[in-house]
Scaffold this active site. Sequence first.
Site, PDB file in Angstrom:
ATOM      1  N   ASN A  73      35.278 -29.340  25.489  1.00 19.03           N
ATOM      2  CA  ASN A  73      35.155 -27.886  25.514  1.00 19.03           C
ATOM      3  C   ASN A  73      34.836 -27.278  24.144  1.00 19.03           C
ATOM      4  O   ASN A  73      34.280 -26.183  24.073  1.00 19.03           O
ATOM      5  CB  ASN A  73      36.454 -27.291  26.059  1.00 19.03           C
ATOM      6  CG  ASN A  73      36.554 -25.803  25.801  1.00 19.03           C
ATOM      7  OD1 ASN A  73      35.887 -24.998  26.466  1.00 19.03           O
ATOM      8  ND2 ASN A  73      37.351 -25.408  24.821  1.00 19.03           N
TER       9      ASN A  73
ATOM     10  N   ASP B  53      42.284 -28.806  18.094  1.00 21.19           N
ATOM     11  CA  ASP B  53      41.563 -27.600  17.714  1.00 21.19           C
ATOM     12  C   ASP B  53      41.531 -27.542  16.198  1.00 21.19           C
ATOM     13  O   ASP B  53      42.367 -28.155  15.536  1.00 21.19           O
ATOM     14  CB  ASP B  53      42.272 -26.349  18.284  1.00 21.19           C
ATOM     15  CG  ASP B  53      41.289 -25.203  18.533  1.00 21.19           C
ATOM     16  OD1 ASP B  53      40.658 -24.757  17.563  1.00 21.19           O
ATOM     17  OD2 ASP B  53      41.163 -24.769  19.686  1.00 21.19           O
TER      18      ASP B  53
ATOM     19  N   LYS C 269      23.614 -27.117  24.732  1.00 23.62           N
ATOM     20  CA  LYS C 269      24.219 -27.033  26.066  1.00 23.62           C
ATOM     21  C   LYS C 269      23.360 -27.736  27.124  1.00 23.62           C
ATOM     22  O   LYS C 269      23.895 -28.277  28.108  1.00 23.62           O
ATOM     23  CB  LYS C 269      24.457 -25.572  26.445  1.00 23.62           C
ATOM     24  CG  LYS C 269      25.586 -24.906  25.631  1.00 23.62           C
ATOM     25  CD  LYS C 269      26.897 -25.650  25.710  1.00 23.62           C
ATOM     26  CE  LYS C 269      28.095 -24.801  25.311  1.00 23.62           C
ATOM     27  NZ  LYS C 269      29.351 -25.585  25.311  1.00 23.62           N
TER      28      LYS C 269
ATOM     29  N   TYR D 111      22.098 -23.250  20.392  1.00 24.22           N
ATOM     30  CA  TYR D 111      23.130 -23.330  21.432  1.00 24.22           C
ATOM     31  C   TYR D 111      22.531 -23.769  22.772  1.00 24.22           C
ATOM     32  O   TYR D 111      23.100 -24.616  23.477  1.00 24.22           O
ATOM     33  CB  TYR D 111      23.789 -21.958  21.557  1.00 24.22           C
ATOM     34  CG  TYR D 111      25.024 -21.890  22.417  1.00 24.22           C
ATOM     35  CD1 TYR D 111      26.245 -22.382  21.970  1.00 24.22           C
ATOM     36  CD2 TYR D 111      24.991 -21.270  23.672  1.00 24.22           C
ATOM     37  CE1 TYR D 111      27.392 -22.285  22.748  1.00 24.22           C
ATOM     38  CE2 TYR D 111      26.131 -21.167  24.458  1.00 24.22           C
ATOM     39  CZ  TYR D 111      27.328 -21.678  23.983  1.00 24.22           C
ATOM     40  OH  TYR D 111      28.458 -21.574  24.763  1.00 24.22           O
TER      41      TYR D 111
END
Length: 254
Positions: free
Chosen positions: A91, A38, A159, A155
């Site tokens: 993710n 992260d 996606k 986005y």
Amino acid sequence: MAGRFAGKVVFVTGGSRGIGKGIVQLFAEEGAKVAFIDLNEESLSETTSELKDKGYQVYSRVASVTEADQVEDAMKEAYDTFGSIDILVNNAGVIRDNLLFKMTDSDWQMVMDVHLKGSFNAARAAQKYMVEKKYGRIISISSTSALGNRGQANYATAKAGLQGFTKTLAIELGKYGITANAVAPGFIETEMTKETASRIGISFDDLIHASVSKIPVGRSGKPSDIANTVAFFADEKSSFVNGQVIYVAGGPKA
């Protein structure tokens, strides 16, 4: 420790908050050794401490998915620590929402880089270990926004792109015992949806209420709802499920 994923090693990008944290927690509870990266150092160390305090085997480090060498180094360290990379969950994500005429070059590029280049970097790094072992599961987090969503040209494109990426990996890697699938969440209560609420100038409770009114099951999603679906794809028994996208949105999508 017994569990559905005992003896397995999972690597999760963006694993310290929200959906990523829910995924990491589920795998840890189910017996997997968990590795995650992260950019948020504070939440990374918090989540790492929480998991270690419960006795789980954890590897974590600060790394950016957009930097291929950082991803490769983290993956190698996780492999050296745990002896395998069995499951990859792409993710890591960001939002830079705006209507098209207000969207800047950097708003567009940042979202492309994190979702698409990031998933490419992680999948390319992980497949080496998976091909060698003739086993692997690659699961990418898409979104119902892939179907189009106002203010999310960047986005939605990223996606949707992840779905094409997933289907191609499924075709290329299937013969090595590696499956690739995607989960497309609907409205999930996370830090990211809190940001959306503040961007459109309403309280988070109001956003939840407005969203739930359109969801057939009559509730909002939680990170655990996504984690459970990721676990289905990651299961050894799901080896004939390949190149699929499941919309987890409390109602019919796609």
